[in-house]
Design a protein around this motif. Structure first.
Motif, PDB file in Angstrom:
ATOM      1  N   UNK A  51      45.154 147.313 102.922  1.00  0.00           N
ATOM      2  CA  UNK A  51      44.592 146.408 102.118  1.00  0.00           C
ATOM      3  C   UNK A  51      45.543 145.150 101.974  1.00  0.00           C
ATOM      4  N   UNK A  52      45.766 144.507 100.529  1.00  0.00           N
ATOM      5  CA  UNK A  52      46.377 143.329 100.498  1.00  0.00           C
ATOM      6  C   UNK A  52      47.041 143.680  99.002  1.00  0.00           C
ATOM      7  N   UNK A  53      48.303 143.292  99.025  1.00  0.00           N
ATOM      8  CA  UNK A  53      49.182 143.659  97.816  1.00  0.00           C
ATOM      9  C   UNK A  53      48.738 142.466  96.790  1.00  0.00           C
ATOM     10  N   UNK A  54      48.438 142.249  95.691  1.00  0.00           N
ATOM     11  CA  UNK A  54      47.969 141.576  94.649  1.00  0.00           C
ATOM     12  C   UNK A  54      48.598 141.241  93.783  1.00  0.00           C
ATOM     13  N   UNK A  55      49.661 142.405  93.350  1.00  0.00           N
ATOM     14  CA  UNK A  55      50.599 142.173  92.237  1.00  0.00           C
ATOM     15  C   UNK A  55      51.853 143.087  92.645  1.00  0.00           C
ATOM     16  N   UNK A  56      53.016 142.816  92.233  1.00  0.00           N
ATOM     17  CA  UNK A  56      54.220 143.517  92.335  1.00  0.00           C
ATOM     18  C   UNK A  56      55.329 143.212  91.495  1.00  0.00           C
ATOM     19  N   UNK A 112      54.605 148.816  79.533  1.00  0.00           N
ATOM     20  CA  UNK A 112      54.741 150.166  79.547  1.00  0.00           C
ATOM     21  C   UNK A 112      54.433 151.001  80.815  1.00  0.00           C
ATOM     22  N   UNK A 113      53.922 150.358  81.708  1.00  0.00           N
ATOM     23  CA  UNK A 113      53.816 150.627  83.154  1.00  0.00           C
ATOM     24  C   UNK A 113      55.034 150.741  83.999  1.00  0.00           C
ATOM     25  N   UNK A 114      56.100 149.906  83.547  1.00  0.00           N
ATOM     26  CA  UNK A 114      57.338 149.885  84.357  1.00  0.00           C
ATOM     27  C   UNK A 114      57.085 149.051  85.492  1.00  0.00           C
ATOM     28  N   UNK A 115      57.752 149.319  86.562  1.00  0.00           N
ATOM     29  CA  UNK A 115      57.531 148.597  87.930  1.00  0.00           C
ATOM     30  C   UNK A 115      56.204 149.096  88.376  1.00  0.00           C
ATOM     31  N   UNK A 116      55.289 148.203  88.630  1.00  0.00           N
ATOM     32  CA  UNK A 116      53.844 148.608  88.871  1.00  0.00           C
ATOM     33  C   UNK A 116      53.414 147.682  90.358  1.00  0.00           C
ATOM     34  N   UNK A 117      53.079 148.149  91.251  1.00  0.00           N
ATOM     35  CA  UNK A 117      52.354 147.369  92.492  1.00  0.00           C
ATOM     36  C   UNK A 117      51.019 147.821  92.654  1.00  0.00           C
ATOM     37  N   UNK A 118      50.054 146.499  92.633  1.00  0.00           N
ATOM     38  CA  UNK A 118      48.593 146.778  92.744  1.00  0.00           C
ATOM     39  C   UNK A 118      48.220 146.473  94.283  1.00  0.00           C
ATOM     40  N   UNK A 119      47.562 147.487  94.639  1.00  0.00           N
ATOM     41  CA  UNK A 119      46.962 147.451  96.294  1.00  0.00           C
ATOM     42  C   UNK A 119      45.393 147.112  96.275  1.00  0.00           C
ATOM     43  N   UNK A 120      44.897 145.959  96.689  1.00  0.00           N
ATOM     44  CA  UNK A 120      43.510 145.636  96.708  1.00  0.00           C
ATOM     45  C   UNK A 120      43.098 145.911  97.720  1.00  0.00           C
ATOM     46  N   UNK A 121      41.976 146.879  97.849  1.00  0.00           N
ATOM     47  CA  UNK A 121      41.279 147.345  99.163  1.00  0.00           C
ATOM     48  C   UNK A 121      40.219 146.369  99.555  1.00  0.00           C
TER      49      UNK A 121
END
Length: 350
Positions: free
Chosen positions: A263-268, A273-282
């Protein structure tokens, strides 16, 4: 009704009776109270001629002749009176024909021949009918034929009863057999349907396993050497919403985090409260959130494939220990779904 002409009264009373007269009339002596008597000889004018083929012989004037003629006359009177009486008694019924048999010995009884022959045997059978000739063998044959007919009819009835009973038994047996056959067919159909359903289910399961196997080649678990510590929907005061919104993989800090699918990384970056977060969109729009990372290895807009490293396990944000917090948001929706069920639907078994 047949009757005899009455005899004339005696004109005088005899003054003296001889021994021969007493013997003739059957009295030992004369009795005055019996009325005047005289010897009376029947003539053709005083008595009706005998009908038939028998002739009346000339009457004798002797005592013995008078006795025999009187006997014959009395028998005739009795026969005539009997015939007339029977005819008059049965006035409510049709008249009965009475046949008088011929008397072959009457002529000899009253003939001039005074041979002294006894008339008793000849008159003994007077008025009695000769026995009718009966064919005993014919009667026996008729009785035997009747008996055989009755026995044949009884046997026929018994045969009919037996036939009806046998037919009823056969019908009952046929009905029971048909019911058994129908039951067996129904059971066979049920078994066939169950076997078919089972086969179809097995085929579906096999197809699903094959599909999941193919997906498993395309999907992978986000980390290794982990322990599941908190599941989706679990209640607790640790979460601001009041319940847990994802699936926690507890692992040592620095454990590699991999892309579950291409997929594509849409946020990093940092997400409170989530700390360091990475969002992968399929490709289908589903968003996968990887939270509490100690470090991020990708940047927004980057294409990744299944199994590519995107970060490491950490304890940033609102946590009590090092772990990977994974959330699944179909179509980018704000509310997520159970990550465990979604991973299993992709052929993975955390």
């Amino acid at each position: 009704m047949a009757s005899n002409r009455p005899a004339p009264e005696a004109p005088f009373v005899p003054s003296q009776r001889s021994s021969s007269d007493s013997e003739t009339f059957g009295y030992g002596s004369y009795h005055g109270d019996e009325g005047p008597w005289q010897e009376w000889n029947p003539t053709e004018e005083s008595i009706a001629p005998v009908r038939g083929k028998h002739r009346v012989a000339k009457q004798r004037t002797g005592g013995g002749g008078f006795a025999r003629s009187s006997t014959v006359l009395g028998v005739g009177v009795i026969a005539a009176f009997s015939a007339g009486g029977m005819a008059s008694a049965n006035t409510g019924k049709p008249p009965v024909s009475i046949s008088m048999p011929d008397l072959p010995s009457v002529g000899s009884l009253i003939s001039d021949d005074d041979s002294g022959q006894d008339a008793g045997p000849a008159l003994a059978n007077f008025g009695s009918e000769a026995p009718a000739a009966t064919d005993q063998s014919g009667a026996a044959d008729a009785g035997e034929a009747l008996r055989e007919r009755i026995m044949a009819q009884a046997e026929s009835q018994q045969t009919q009863v037996a036939d009806r009973a046998q037919a009823a038994a056969e019908a009952t047996a046929a009905k029971a057999e048909a019911a058994a056959v129908a039951k067996a067919e129904k059971e066979a159909e049920a078994e066939a349907a169950a076997a078919k359903e089972k086969a179809e289910q097995a085929a579906k399961e096999k197809a699903e396993a094959a599909r999941l196997a193919e997906l498993a080649k395309q999907y992978t678990l986000p980390t290794s050497s982990y322990t599941l510590t908190a599941t989706f929907g679990q209640a607790g005061a640790y979460w601001s919403s009041g319940y847990h919104t994802g699936l926690d993989f507890a692992a040592p800090t620095g454990t590699l985090i991999k892309a579950v699918h291409s997929g594509t990384i849409t946020e990093a970056g940092w997400a409170g409260s989530y700390g360091y977060r990475t969002i992968l969109t399929l490709d289908d729009g589903t968003e996968l959130w990887f939270c509490h990372q100690s470090s991020i290895s990708v940047s927004a807009g980057q294409k990744v494939s299944t199994g590519d490293v995107i970060g490491r396990v950490g304890a940033t944000g609102n946590v009590t220990g090092a772990h990977l917090h994974l959330e699944v948001h179909p179509g980018g929706a704000a509310d997520g779904i159970d990550p465990l069920a979604w991973l299993r639907s992709k052929g993975l078994n955390p």
